[in-house]
Design a protein around this motif. Structure first.
Motif, mmCIF file in Angstrom:
data_model
loop_
_atom_site.group_PDB
_atom_site.id
_atom_site.type_symbol
_atom_site.label_atom_id
_atom_site.label_comp_id
_atom_site.label_asym_id
_atom_site.label_seq_id
_atom_site.Cartn_x
_atom_site.Cartn_y
_atom_site.Cartn_z
ATOM 1 N N GLY A 100 0.826 -1.204 0.000
ATOM 2 C CA GLY A 100 0.000 0.000 0.000
ATOM 3 C C GLY A 100 0.857 1.249 0.000
ATOM 4 O O GLY A 100 0.597 2.199 -0.737
ATOM 5 N N LEU A 101 1.916 1.215 0.800
ATOM 6 C CA LEU A 101 2.833 2.358 0.868
ATOM 7 C C LEU A 101 3.492 2.586 -0.486
ATOM 8 O O LEU A 101 3.553 3.708 -0.993
ATOM 9 N N CYS A 102 3.990 1.505 -1.100
ATOM 10 C CA CYS A 102 4.675 1.646 -2.392
ATOM 11 C C CYS A 102 3.704 2.151 -3.447
ATOM 12 O O CYS A 102 4.071 2.949 -4.304
ATOM 13 N N SER A 103 2.458 1.650 -3.351
ATOM 14 C CA SER A 103 1.448 2.115 -4.295
ATOM 15 C C SER A 103 1.284 3.625 -4.163
ATOM 16 O O SER A 103 1.292 4.362 -5.151
ATOM 17 N N TYR A 104 1.193 4.080 -2.913
ATOM 18 C CA TYR A 104 1.064 5.521 -2.651
ATOM 19 C C TYR A 104 2.257 6.288 -3.223
ATOM 20 O O TYR A 104 2.106 7.305 -3.906
ATOM 21 N N GLY B 77 -10.824 -3.112 -0.195
ATOM 22 C CA GLY B 77 -9.969 -1.921 -0.261
ATOM 23 C C GLY B 77 -8.786 -2.152 -1.174
ATOM 24 O O GLY B 77 -8.536 -1.400 -2.111
ATOM 25 N N LYS B 78 -8.056 -3.226 -0.919
ATOM 26 C CA LYS B 78 -6.831 -3.468 -1.675
ATOM 27 C C LYS B 78 -7.145 -3.831 -3.118
ATOM 28 O O LYS B 78 -6.437 -3.436 -4.030
ATOM 29 N N SER B 79 -8.203 -4.607 -3.324
ATOM 30 C CA SER B 79 -8.483 -5.096 -4.664
ATOM 31 C C SER B 79 -9.539 -4.275 -5.386
ATOM 32 O O SER B 79 -10.064 -4.716 -6.405
ATOM 33 N N ALA B 80 -9.824 -3.093 -4.870
ATOM 34 C CA ALA B 80 -10.681 -2.160 -5.592
ATOM 35 C C ALA B 80 -12.027 -2.758 -5.970
ATOM 36 O O ALA B 80 -12.387 -2.824 -7.143
ATOM 37 N N GLN B 81 -12.780 -3.219 -4.964
ATOM 38 C CA GLN B 81 -14.129 -3.703 -5.238
ATOM 39 C C GLN B 81 -15.132 -2.699 -4.686
ATOM 40 O O GLN B 81 -14.782 -1.862 -3.845
ATOM 41 N N ILE B 82 -16.383 -2.788 -5.150
ATOM 42 C CA ILE B 82 -17.433 -1.973 -4.543
ATOM 43 C C ILE B 82 -17.414 -2.256 -3.042
ATOM 44 O O ILE B 82 -17.372 -3.413 -2.665
ATOM 45 N N PRO B 83 -17.462 -1.335 -2.164
ATOM 46 C CA PRO B 83 -17.626 0.103 -2.403
ATOM 47 C C PRO B 83 -16.307 0.890 -2.402
ATOM 48 O O PRO B 83 -16.343 2.105 -2.436
ATOM 49 N N LEU B 84 -15.177 0.209 -2.369
ATOM 50 C CA LEU B 84 -13.912 0.946 -2.201
ATOM 51 C C LEU B 84 -13.074 0.967 -3.480
ATOM 52 O O LEU B 84 -11.866 1.103 -3.415
ATOM 53 N N TYR B 85 -13.700 0.832 -4.646
ATOM 54 C CA TYR B 85 -12.912 0.734 -5.875
ATOM 55 C C TYR B 85 -12.430 2.086 -6.376
ATOM 56 O O TYR B 85 -11.581 2.152 -7.258
ATOM 57 N N GLY C 185 -2.553 9.750 -5.124
ATOM 58 C CA GLY C 185 -1.820 8.919 -4.174
ATOM 59 C C GLY C 185 -2.466 8.964 -2.805
ATOM 60 O O GLY C 185 -2.658 7.945 -2.152
ATOM 61 N N ARG C 186 -2.839 10.171 -2.405
ATOM 62 C CA ARG C 186 -3.452 10.313 -1.091
ATOM 63 C C ARG C 186 -4.791 9.591 -1.042
ATOM 64 O O ARG C 186 -5.128 8.914 -0.077
ATOM 65 N N LYS C 187 -5.550 9.720 -2.128
ATOM 66 C CA LYS C 187 -6.862 9.064 -2.183
ATOM 67 C C LYS C 187 -6.689 7.553 -2.050
ATOM 68 O O LYS C 187 -7.393 6.900 -1.264
ATOM 69 N N ALA C 188 -5.730 7.009 -2.801
ATOM 70 C CA ALA C 188 -5.494 5.565 -2.744
ATOM 71 C C ALA C 188 -5.161 5.160 -1.317
ATOM 72 O O ALA C 188 -5.677 4.173 -0.792
ATOM 73 N N PHE C 189 -4.328 5.948 -0.686
ATOM 74 C CA PHE C 189 -3.883 5.596 0.667
ATOM 75 C C PHE C 189 -5.044 5.636 1.648
ATOM 76 O O PHE C 189 -5.254 4.704 2.423
ATOM 77 N N VAL C 190 -5.821 6.700 1.577
ATOM 78 C CA VAL C 190 -6.918 6.859 2.546
ATOM 79 C C VAL C 190 -7.971 5.773 2.341
ATOM 80 O O VAL C 190 -8.435 5.154 3.299
ATOM 81 N N VAL C 191 -8.338 5.535 1.077
ATOM 82 C CA VAL C 191 -9.365 4.518 0.815
ATOM 83 C C VAL C 191 -8.873 3.151 1.283
ATOM 84 O O VAL C 191 -9.624 2.370 1.873
ATOM 85 N N ASN C 192 -7.585 2.893 1.053
ATOM 86 C CA ASN C 192 -7.045 1.615 1.500
ATOM 87 C C ASN C 192 -7.063 1.477 3.014
ATOM 88 O O ASN C 192 -7.212 0.380 3.541
ATOM 89 N N ARG C 193 -6.905 2.603 3.695
ATOM 90 C CA ARG C 193 -6.923 2.547 5.157
ATOM 91 C C ARG C 193 -8.245 1.979 5.665
ATOM 92 O O ARG C 193 -8.293 1.281 6.671
ATOM 93 N N ILE C 194 -9.337 2.317 4.964
ATOM 94 C CA ILE C 194 -10.649 1.835 5.407
ATOM 95 C C ILE C 194 -10.657 0.310 5.355
ATOM 96 O O ILE C 194 -11.095 -0.356 6.295
#
Lengths: 100, 642
Positions: free
Chosen positions: B150-154, B231-239, B170-179
């Motif tokens: 997740g960090l590297c992705s950011y 979150g990690k795999s970008a599925q509804i609702p966190l895609y 990058g920030r969006k990816a990080f925050v959404v992944n946090r959920i």
């Protein structure tokens, strides 16, 4: 044999004179004299008790006090001389800058 | 030879250290050699480990290597340990293999970049984290890898950090992944409180006894785990973060946001298959979310105009397929699709990168067209990728997608409705991929004149990766040819032991199994793929005016889809804006008012008190003397009167 409380009275009187002198005089030399007076009043009671208790501890202490007093006077007089050189006055009431 | 297992993640980490520390000072050639070399060596080590695993008998294919004790704290003991079984073997091969190709590709793609060393350092770090994730033998180490990727992705999405859109993405990816990570963490704590350990092996051995089938605990744990996976795999609702993640360099999109990292959720669900099998409700949720995401994202992909965004929505959609497969209990099929998807989606992304490179940075497909002749090899490989993802018979995607659809139809956890969703998504997939292909490579050129002059085929390092991936996209599926087509489904029989090691669902035997039905479905999915391709051909090559008329006729629907169903806006209104309001309120009231107020009060109080008390110090010696005397008298008086 003089009773011990005579010495203690004398010591208290001397100490009181010294304390009052310290508080009311303006001349630092006299203030020093007053301090010496107080120290010697204490020395007197030391010796008196030493005599009463038959122990030499008090007398040994007196020697220490006198040594310290001598050193203190030496430093104190040196400071007074230095202050006089700087301000041409040694009135303690004028020496009041060491404050907020 | 299994004692070299630790080298697999350690090598990329070494590359990260070298490139991270001296990458700025040494020439680019050395950086590339180190970065690609370590990943190539890791791939070789993975191959060796895989070979040794194959040499073992089927039941023995489970190897662990404990490196050291990480956290010993009373009953809580976590080791840094690696675990190799068929599932992680497939994953390390995909990660190091595809990763190596993308590293090589990056040499060409990033050659003129400022942060060349930084880029490769991040890429190596990512490979390390991903390998830790898939090789970990306990939840906590897996979580370390999970957060690492997740960090590297950011870091890599925001690689061009001076571009605000990239930094925001990058920030969006990080925050959404946090959920999602929050769900994963909670699940991990529940698991520890229940089993007293975080080791996969012990948990999965105990699980069938400790958890009641379909019980609330099993459902809670698996749903929380699945939240992490969404979150990690970008599925509804966190895609929502994945399409924005395309702000990063294209090889990064290929490696992290298509081939490897986003499949971590699928891997995690497959790894925890025991728990999911014990919770039929969660399994159904996984299947439904997967199917919905597949069709939802595919429909958005139909109308996007940014070449990378089309591919991003396609990735979300294909990940939905993988979850659909896992959700109907066909974990092997999900992982099979994961692998083939890694090949053809990496190929498509790298191909799009090659196109973008050729067009000096152009990403809008409305400004492309007719460049097939100028970039023949890119075109050929892109065509292979598009055919593979569409499920064209004989290519990798065909076998894996068909496997999932078939399992969805016939498995006891699947249903016809889910199959219909999957089939419709397949139609969309074929359509948008060929829409993309026709708009980019065929038809009349709409390229700006300036860029047309510089149009050129990419350097050999990039083409090498494209060609290898194209070959894999063609032949990668033949490891899993289903029995009906005369194959032996080697892939599934290799993976199956990993999924039947601990627990087998009684009803998991395929419900209905008739050859005629399987043939019908097979032909149906082929027909769907061909129909999608045909439709795209009609709409975007034959009668190119139709799309414009259609959008003019149906502006409402078109705008709805073009704006991604306004999901970002809805999330913004529901979460982002209230969140910001709340933060502002708390900042103004609580932070400034109470926290700062308290601290300032203490400081102010001391200052005021000092101001008041300093008056005592007059500077007159005799006043001090008087104070001393008075105090002495008080002490004396106290002793006398006591």
């Amino acid at each position: 044999m003089v009773p011990t409380h005579y010495f203690l009275f004398l010591s208290a009187v001397l100490f009181a004179i010294g304390a009052v002198g310290f508080l009311i005089r303006r001349n630092p030399i006299v203030i020093f004299l007053s301090i010496e007076l107080m120290l010697n009043a204490v020395n007197l009671s030391f010796v008196a008790f030493s005599n009463l208790l038959g122990s030499l501890d008090g007398q040994v202490f007196v020697l220490f006090v006198m040594a310290v007093a001598a050193a203190e006077v030496a430093v104190g007089l040196a400071i007074i001389v230095a202050v006089f050189r700087a301000r041409t006055s040694i009135d303690v009431d004028e020496m009041n800058v060491l404050k907020w | 030879m299994f004692n070299i297992l630790w080298l697999i993640p350690a090598l990329p980490f070494f590359g990260f250290l070298v490139n991270g520390l001296v990458g700025k000072k040494v020439p680019k050639g050395i950086v590339s050699w180190v970065a690609c070399g370590v990943v190539g060596l890791a791939f070789a080590a993975a191959l060796l480990a895989f070979k040794d695993l194959l040499a073992l008998s089927v039941e023995e294919r489970f190897v662990t290597q404990t490196l050291f004790t990480w956290i010993p704290s009373g009953d809580f003991l976590v080791n840094v340990g690696l675990q190799l079984d068929p599932l992680s073997a497939v994953m390390i091969l995909v990660v190091t293999g595809v990763g190596f190709l993308i590293h090589v590709y990056s040499i060409g793609y990033m050659h003129s970049e400022e942060g060349y060393g930084r880029y490769f350092a991040y890429l190596n770090l990512f490979t390390f984290a991903m390998l830790t994730l898939v090789l970990a033998d306990n939840f906590l180490l897996m979580f370390v890898g999970w957060e690492g990727v997740g960090l590297c992705s950011y870091l890599l999405i925001g690689f061009w950090y001076d571009k605000p859109s990239a930094a925001n993405a990058g920030r969006k990816a990080f925050v959404v992944n946090r959920i999602g990570d929050f769900g994963f963490l909670l699940a991990m704590m529940l698991i520890f409180s229940l089993f007293g350990t975080l080791r996969f092996d012990s948990i999965f051995h105990q699980a069938p006894l400790a958890l009641t089938f379909g019980g609330g605990m099993a459902t809670t744990i698996t749903l929380l785990l699945f939240l992490g996976a969404t979150g990690k795999s970008a599925q509804i609702p966190l895609y929502i973060w994945l399409p924005d993640a395309m702000e990063g360099p294209t090889p990064v999109s290929a490696l992290i946001h298509a081939a490897t990292m986003v499949t971590a959720g699928v891997y995690m669900v497959a790894r925890c298959h025991v728990l999911f099998l014990l919770a039929p409700v969660s399994l159904a949720v996984v299947a439904v979310i997967g199917a919905l995401t597949a069709i939802f994202a595919a429909s958005i992909g139909l109308v996007q105009n940014d070449i990378k965004r089309v591919l991003a929505y396609s990735t979300v959609s294909q990940l939905g397929y993988m979850f659909l497969g896992c959700g109907v209990g066909a974990f092997a099929a999900g992982i099979f699709h994961l692998m083939t998807h890694a090949f053809f989606k990496a190929l498509l992304f790298l191909g799009s990168g090659s196109v973008i490179h050729a067009l000096s940075g152009e990403q809008d497909i409305r400004k492309m067209g007719g460049i097939a002749k100028k970039v023949p090899l890119t075109y050929a490989t892109f065509l292979v990728g598009a055919l593979a993802i569409s499920g064209f018979p004989g290519l990798a995607g065909f076998f894996s997608k068909d496997e999932i659809l078939w399992k969805t139809f016939c498995s006891s956890q699947g249903s016809n409705l889910l199959w219909l969703f999957g089939a419709l998504a397949a139609l969309f997939t074929a359509f948008y991929m060929f829409r993309l292909l026709f708009l980019v490579f065929h038809g009349k050129s709409r390229v700006e004149h300036e860029r047309e002059l510089h149009l050129h085929e990419s350097p050999p390092t990039m083409l090498f990766a494209l060609v290898v991936l194209a070959i894999l996209s063609i032949f990668g599926g033949y490891v899993g040819v289903p029995k009906i087509l005369g194959g032996h489904n080697l892939f599934e029989s290799f993976l199956e032991p990993a999924f039947t090691r601990y627990f087998v669902l009684e009803s998991a035997t395929e419900g209905l199994h008739s050859l005629s039905l399987e043939w019908t479905l097979l032909l149906a999915s082929v027909a769907i793929a061909l129909l999608g391709i045909f439709l795209a051909w009609v709409l975007y090559l034959k009668r190119a005016q139709i799309p414009a008329t259609l959008t003019a006729r149906l502006p409402g629907i078109y705008n709805l889809i073009l704006n991604k169903y306004y999901v970002d806006e809805v999330y913004g209104a529901l979460f982002v804006i209230p969140g910001r309001k709340l933060s502002e309120f708390l900042y103004a009231r609580f932070d400034l008012g109470i926290v700062d107020g308290l601290v300032n009060f203490v400081g102010e109080f001391v200052v005021r008190a000092g101001e008041g008390l300093k008056r005592i110090q007059t500077g007159y010696v005799r006043q001090y003397g008087f104070a001393i005397l008075l105090s002495a008298l008080c002490v004396l008086g106290y002793f006398l009167l006591k």
